[in-house]
Write an enzyme that holds these catalytic residues in place. Structure first.
Site, PDB file in Angstrom:
ATOM      1  N   SER A 153     -28.644 -18.071  12.316  1.00 45.38           N
ATOM      2  CA  SER A 153     -28.117 -17.365  13.340  1.00 45.38           C
ATOM      3  C   SER A 153     -29.372 -17.786  14.347  1.00 45.38           C
ATOM      4  O   SER A 153     -28.821 -18.891  15.415  1.00 45.38           O
ATOM      5  CB  SER A 153     -29.015 -15.822  12.422  1.00 45.38           C
ATOM      6  OG  SER A 153     -28.192 -14.918  14.606  1.00 45.38           O
ATOM      7  N   ASP A 308     -25.115 -15.986  20.132  1.00 43.11           N
ATOM      8  CA  ASP A 308     -25.808 -16.694  19.771  1.00 43.11           C
ATOM      9  C   ASP A 308     -25.830 -17.973  18.963  1.00 43.11           C
ATOM     10  O   ASP A 308     -23.997 -18.325  19.110  1.00 43.11           O
ATOM     11  CB  ASP A 308     -26.833 -16.017  18.783  1.00 43.11           C
ATOM     12  CG  ASP A 308     -25.997 -15.927  17.732  1.00 43.11           C
ATOM     13  OD1 ASP A 308     -24.808 -15.820  17.950  1.00 43.11           O
ATOM     14  OD2 ASP A 308     -26.534 -14.744  16.602  1.00 43.11           O
ATOM     15  N   ASP A 310     -24.505 -19.349  15.864  1.00 43.69           N
ATOM     16  CA  ASP A 310     -23.027 -18.937  15.552  1.00 43.69           C
ATOM     17  C   ASP A 310     -21.978 -17.605  15.689  1.00 43.69           C
ATOM     18  O   ASP A 310     -20.955 -18.030  15.322  1.00 43.69           O
ATOM     19  CB  ASP A 310     -23.545 -19.073  13.777  1.00 43.69           C
ATOM     20  CG  ASP A 310     -24.140 -17.503  13.697  1.00 43.69           C
ATOM     21  OD1 ASP A 310     -24.445 -16.673  14.697  1.00 43.69           O
ATOM     22  OD2 ASP A 310     -24.032 -16.560  12.923  1.00 43.69           O
ATOM     23  N   ASP A 312     -22.314 -14.622  16.235  1.00 45.27           N
ATOM     24  CA  ASP A 312     -21.924 -13.098  16.085  1.00 45.27           C
ATOM     25  C   ASP A 312     -22.581 -12.664  16.480  1.00 45.27           C
ATOM     26  O   ASP A 312     -22.231 -11.030  16.675  1.00 45.27           O
ATOM     27  CB  ASP A 312     -21.820 -12.700  14.337  1.00 45.27           C
ATOM     28  CG  ASP A 312     -23.927 -13.985  14.118  1.00 45.27           C
ATOM     29  OD1 ASP A 312     -24.852 -14.250  15.253  1.00 45.27           O
ATOM     30  OD2 ASP A 312     -24.222 -13.355  12.684  1.00 45.27           O
TER      31      ASP A 312
END
Length: 593
Positions: A153, A308, A310, A312
């Protein structure tokens, strides 16, 4: 832990690790006799927290490496076969694997897919970097039984992680998380095969555009006013940064198809596991948005957006009347998106019969006030979008409520039902439409936010984090939580504590009448909350993925009158209260260190 036990663990790891890079790290530490570093690498084994496995990359059981990935995947494969015995018998189990831009993510993802394949579980492996929300979407679209995304993340570059998903597209929760760990701990034999062997056997299938195109179409369907976008898309200029992660392909495609003018920060567009332009690729923190904000001011943009690595999480900033960009917090953006969704559903006659919003327990009550305005039910859950997804699945199955939005303070939003995790791509699309809508009403996003404060009250939120790394860190954090439970807090910032909610003990009570406790319906979690006179809430929670403890201050202040002076007075009062509480909590944490 005794030196002999640490060395025994290190030698066992050296014997088992097939990846020469990670194996050599530990061999060199043993040869050098570096017991301090060896203890940090072997005093524990990484376990599933709120986001699965996550840790610093390197050799050792307390590190992210190929051996730990292989063990986790073998354990997950064993658990899946036991969970779905008939499908296992028929040889029709399947899994989806995705990965982000971090170092080793592609290596870990391929190893994961090959272990699934060797266990007769068909693996769908994305051909390149893909965001976490698309992994969730792919699981549901392909009817897979499980899924994994390799990502840490928004953590610093030395971290990587492994998020495991169930067949509903949501991250695993109890009892599956504990069951998977049990299987991982039992692993003595890891089955694997090469990618070439897996592809030849038909057990590894590479996927890309067949999922991408459906994902993009799904996101566009979440929008409420396509005619408005078609007519006025050129009126809004957006600066976007993927922070060297996976978001550029999707955000540029979706917003570009809508005709929006998107300028991607060139220095941060390309995927790069070093994240060279930021200390941490975290859109929750102002330094990560610095380059985007500077470009936004130069281009006189209407909005700055960030996702960010990834993709999400979703962060934003908007220009004030002087053209200077103001960062919008996760709580503020959650309330803004929720307000726009509920307003649009009401205006367009699309409000379901029993609408409900879900938020985490540490998210601002600002969102509760928005729900109350529209007559929509608000439901709380534990921190982490897997819990939001679990509540949604439960009430949708029972027919008690209709999902319309989910949010948490850490810049996570879920607009759609098709993805069972937070989604920064759909949030970017909806935020763009929202910006256009309020522009058409003659208002900026910040002006509308102030209107909401004048109507609903002023809300200010502060978070405090303190790291306690190493073998002793967990003990220190547990000691802090134990002290809070045994001694409690009578006041904070001069405000009396009128209620304590202890999630771990599943109770809430008046601190002046401890003998009378009310049971609460949450899964057990190491969280304690203090409700203050006047409406402010202070929550304490050790992180499930990092060696840190977090405190959340969610203050509430009434706004007297609808003018600017009343709002300014509420801001000042809230800021002073948050500052007092922050000082007291910081002193408490410093004393424990």
């Amino acid at each position: 832990m005794e030196k002999s036990e640490i060395l025994e663990r290190a030698k066992a790891y050296i014997a088992a690790e097939k990846d020469a890079r990670f194996r050599k790290e530990v061999e060199d530490l043993v040869a050098a006799g570096d017991m301090k570093e060896l203890e940090d690498r072997f005093y524990q084994t990484l376990a599933f927290g709120t986001g699965g496995l996550r840790g610093i990359m390197g050799g050792g059981t307390n590190r992210m490496n190929t051996l730990e990935i292989n063990k986790a995947t073998q354990g997950l494969a064993n658990y899946i076969k036991k969970a779905f015995p008939q499908k296992a018998e028929a040889g029709c189990l399947s899994a989806v694997v995705a990965y982000d831009s971090r170092h080793n993510s592609d290596v870990f993802a391929e190893a994961t897919a090959c272990i699934f394949a060797a266990n007769n579980i068909k693996a769908y492996l994305f051909s390149g970097l893909r965001p976490t929300p698309e992994l969730s979407y792919a699981i549901r679209t392909l009817g897979a039984d499980t899924g994994v995304v390799v990502t840490a993340s928004h953590n610093p570059p030395q971290y990587n992680g492994y998020k495991a998903y169930w067949n509903d597209g949501a991250q695993v929760i109890e009892p599956h998380d504990a069951g998977i760990i049990e299987e991982v701990n039992r692993v003595t034999d890891i089955h694997s095969m090469s990618k070439q062997e897996a592809e030849k056997a038909g057990r590894l299938v590479v996927i890309d555009k067949e999922i991408d195109e459906k994902f993009w179409a799904m996101i566009k369907k979440q929008l409420f006013r396509p005619a408005l976008i078609k007519e006025h898309a050129g009126d809004v200029k957006i600066v976007y940064t993927p922070l060297h992660g996976t978001g550029a392909m999707h955000v540029e495609k979706v917003l570009g198809d809508l005709g929006l003018n998107v300028i991607t920060v060139p220095e941060q567009r390309e995927p790069d596991g070093d994240f060279p332009t930021v200390e941490k690729p975290n859109p929750e923190e102002a330094p990560a948005l610095k380059m985007a904000v500077e470009l936004g001011e130069k281009e006189k943009a209407d909005c700055v957006m960030a996702t960010d690595p990834d993709a999400d999480r979703f962060g934003t900033a908007f220009p004030d009347k002087n053209g200077k960009f103001v960062l919008v917090s996760g709580n503020q953006m959650g309330a803004l998106l929720m307000d726009y969704i509920l307003l649009s559903r009401t205006e367009l006659g699309k409000m379901p019969a029993k609408p409900a919003v879900i938020r985490s327990i540490v998210t601002s009550p600002f969102s509760d006030a928005v729900c109350k305005k529209y007559g929509v039910k608000m439901l709380e859950c534990l921190t982490g979008f897997k819990w939001i997804a679990a509540v949604e699945a439960r009430f949708e199955a029972a027919g008690t409520n209709d999902y319309v939005f989910g949010l948490e303070e850490s810049y996570g939003y879920k607009v759609e039902k098709e993805v069972m995790d937070k989604d920064g791509i759909s949030a970017a699309a909806l935020c763009s439409e929202m910006t256009l809508y309020w522009r058409a009403q003659g208002k900026s996003i910040l002006e509308h936010l102030d209107d909401m404060y004048r109507e609903l009250g002023y809300f200010e939120d502060v978070s405090i984090s303190k790291y306690f790394p190493g073998a002793t860190g967990i003990g220190v954090m547990n000691g802090i939580m134990a002290k809070l439970r045994s001694e409690g807090l009578k006041t904070l910032g001069g405000k009396k504590v009128v209620k304590i909610r202890d999630i771990q003990e599943s109770v809430e009570y008046d601190p002046e009448n401890v003998s009378e406790k009310t049971k609460i319906d949450f899964p057990r979690s190491n969280v304690i909350q203090f409700f203050l006179a006047g409406g402010t809430i202070v929550s304490a929670r050790p992180s499930g993925t990092e060696p840190k403890i977090k405190f959340y201050i969610n203050s509430t202040m009434p706004v007297e009158g609808a003018d600017e002076a009343g709002l300014a007075e509420a801001r000042t009062s809230a800021h002073e209260l948050c500052s007092l509480i922050k000082r007291e909590i910081t002193e408490l944490l410093d004393a424990a260190d």
